[in-house]
Design a protein around this motif. Sequence first.
Motif, PDB file in Angstrom:
ATOM      1  N   UNK A 104       0.822  -1.205   0.000  1.00 50.48           N
ATOM      2  CA  UNK A 104       0.000   0.000   0.000  1.00 50.48           C
ATOM      3  C   UNK A 104       0.861   1.262   0.000  1.00 50.48           C
ATOM      4  N   UNK A 105       1.984   1.220   0.683  1.00 51.37           N
ATOM      5  CA  UNK A 105       2.895   2.367   0.663  1.00 51.37           C
ATOM      6  C   UNK A 105       3.435   2.597  -0.743  1.00 51.37           C
ATOM      7  N   UNK A 106       3.731   1.514  -1.452  1.00 54.56           N
ATOM      8  CA  UNK A 106       4.174   1.621  -2.840  1.00 54.56           C
ATOM      9  C   UNK A 106       3.091   2.253  -3.701  1.00 54.56           C
ATOM     10  N   UNK A 107       1.836   1.834  -3.512  1.00 57.00           N
ATOM     11  CA  UNK A 107       0.721   2.421  -4.266  1.00 57.00           C
ATOM     12  C   UNK A 107       0.534   3.888  -3.924  1.00 57.00           C
ATOM     13  N   UNK A 127       0.961   9.478  -5.727  1.00 63.89           N
ATOM     14  CA  UNK A 127       1.485  10.834  -5.539  1.00 63.89           C
ATOM     15  C   UNK A 127       2.263  11.278  -6.771  1.00 63.89           C
ATOM     16  N   UNK A 128       3.108  10.408  -7.291  1.00 58.48           N
ATOM     17  CA  UNK A 128       3.929  10.759  -8.447  1.00 58.48           C
ATOM     18  C   UNK A 128       3.137  10.795  -9.745  1.00 58.48           C
ATOM     19  N   UNK A 129       2.221   9.849  -9.930  1.00 57.19           N
ATOM     20  CA  UNK A 129       1.521   9.717 -11.208  1.00 57.19           C
ATOM     21  C   UNK A 129       0.356  10.672 -11.378  1.00 57.19           C
ATOM     22  N   UNK A 130      -0.464  10.791 -10.337  1.00 57.06           N
ATOM     23  CA  UNK A 130      -1.677  11.601 -10.488  1.00 57.06           C
ATOM     24  C   UNK A 130      -1.818  12.693  -9.437  1.00 57.06           C
ATOM     25  N   UNK A 131      -0.824  12.838  -8.577  1.00 55.33           N
ATOM     26  CA  UNK A 131      -0.834  13.944  -7.619  1.00 55.33           C
ATOM     27  C   UNK A 131      -1.729  13.770  -6.419  1.00 55.33           C
TER      28      UNK A 131
END
Length: 76
Positions: free
Chosen positions: A58-61, A66-70
Amino acid sequence: MKQKQQDRILGGEITLWAENVKYDTLELRMWPRCYVIAERLWSDASITRIEDSMYQRLETMDDWSTLSVGITTSME
């Protein structure tokens, strides 16, 4: 559950009653729930101690979102 019944299951559903959520916090409530439900639905049925490594995934997701869609959420 019998195999015949299991074969009828096509997927799952994530529900969120938006009338109980303010628009500006909708994504913060929706995405973490989606990750957790998807984790359970897409994990192999033989995995019964899923929580042991779930928080790492879940931390990876959370980092990806955060990086992909803000979307910034707090998993704490």
